[in-house]
Scaffold this motif. Structure first.
Motif, PDB file in Angstrom:
ATOM      1  N   LYS A 112       0.824  -1.206   0.000  1.00 44.36           N
ATOM      2  CA  LYS A 112       0.000   0.000   0.000  1.00 44.36           C
ATOM      3  C   LYS A 112       0.864   1.265   0.000  1.00 44.36           C
ATOM      4  O   LYS A 112       0.519   2.272  -0.621  1.00 44.36           O
ATOM      5  CB  LYS A 112      -0.938   0.012   1.196  1.00 44.36           C
ATOM      6  N   ASN A 113       2.008   1.220   0.699  1.00 41.70           N
ATOM      7  CA  ASN A 113       2.905   2.371   0.723  1.00 41.70           C
ATOM      8  C   ASN A 113       3.638   2.530  -0.600  1.00 41.70           C
ATOM      9  O   ASN A 113       3.957   3.648  -1.016  1.00 41.70           O
ATOM     10  CB  ASN A 113       3.903   2.235   1.875  1.00 41.70           C
ATOM     11  N   ARG A 165       1.272   4.352  -2.764  1.00 39.79           N
ATOM     12  CA  ARG A 165       1.250   5.778  -2.412  1.00 39.79           C
ATOM     13  C   ARG A 165       2.463   6.501  -3.002  1.00 39.79           C
ATOM     14  O   ARG A 165       2.348   7.613  -3.508  1.00 39.79           O
ATOM     15  CB  ARG A 165       1.236   5.939  -0.889  1.00 39.79           C
TER      16      ARG A 165
END
Length: 236
Positions: free
Chosen positions: A93-94, A97
């Protein structure tokens, strides 16, 4: 009569960080002291910050290693490759981002490819105007994260050497050399004038390119540090 106690004041996280930075500045300003990593870790521990977070932040501020051989003719390398290795692992998920943030971090529109399972991401730019990096890549490497930024100085060198050296040598050196040869009736004297003007043009182009190339490399190093700071803040 006992003086009533004032209610305890509370600070936001941003205010607390500003206060701590200001306190650190005041504490070292008169002595002009430098703090070691161990001293920073002890100060941070009092504020509830883990030593690992301090080390990660310090890594993101270190100067990136520069790869590439300086050209003797041009004065600076025509290609620049900046590399860093961070003690960071990014969750999928990072990584997503970070992929969304790459255009803003690099200062221009590029194409992003990221591979969640392999913890790998690349950002490339097609418009090679030379002011922005050509490619940024990061990938997992033995529990650490490898970051590389690649850029080219070729367009800058071609523009300056072609414009300045070619303009001075061809636009000024040839006419002066020709006139000198006519008035002195000596081809060698005219050739000497031409070569002298051409040499001055080369020297001027080299000075201008060296200065501009170093400024660009400094901007790329700043982008690299900013990128590493963001990666460190996202790391787990």
């Amino acid at each position: 009569m006992e003086k009533p106690r004032e209610p305890a004041r509370h600070f936001t996280q941003q205010e607390a960080e500003l206060i701590l930075r200001r306190a650190a500045h005041l504490g070292t300003r008169e002595a002009s002291a430098e703090l070691s990593l161990e001293e920073l870790e002890r100060i941070a521990a009092d504020a509830g910050i883990s030593p690992e977070s301090v080390r990660r932040a310090a890594e993101s501020l270190e100067a990136p290693a520069t790869l590439g051989t300086k050209s003797l003719f041009f004065g600076e390398s025509l290609s620049v490759s900046l590399e860093r290795t961070l003690s960071v692992q990014l969750m999928p998920k990072n990584l997503e981002r970070l992929a969304v943030m790459m255009d803003d971090l690099m200062g221009g529109k590029g194409t992003v490819f990221h591979f969640r399972d392999e913890q790998r991401l690349t950002w490339t730019r097609k418009e090679q105007d030379g002011s922005l990096p050509e490619k940024v890549a990061l990938w997992s490497n033995g529990g650490r994260l490898r970051v590389e930024l690649m850029a080219s100085q070729g367009a800058l060198a071609g523009g300056l050497y072609g414009g300045v050296w070619g303009g001075v040598g061809g636009g000024l050196g040839i006419p002066l050399g020709t006139l000198t040869a006519i008035f002195t009736s000596s081809v060698f004297t005219g050739l000497g004038v031409f070569l002298g003007v051409a040499a001055d043009g080369y020297a001027l182009a080299r000075i201008l390119f060296t200065s501009a190339a170093r400024n660009r490399r400094a901007r790329w190093e700043h982008k690299m540090r900013t990128l590493c700071e963001h990666i460190t803040s996202l790391g787990t």
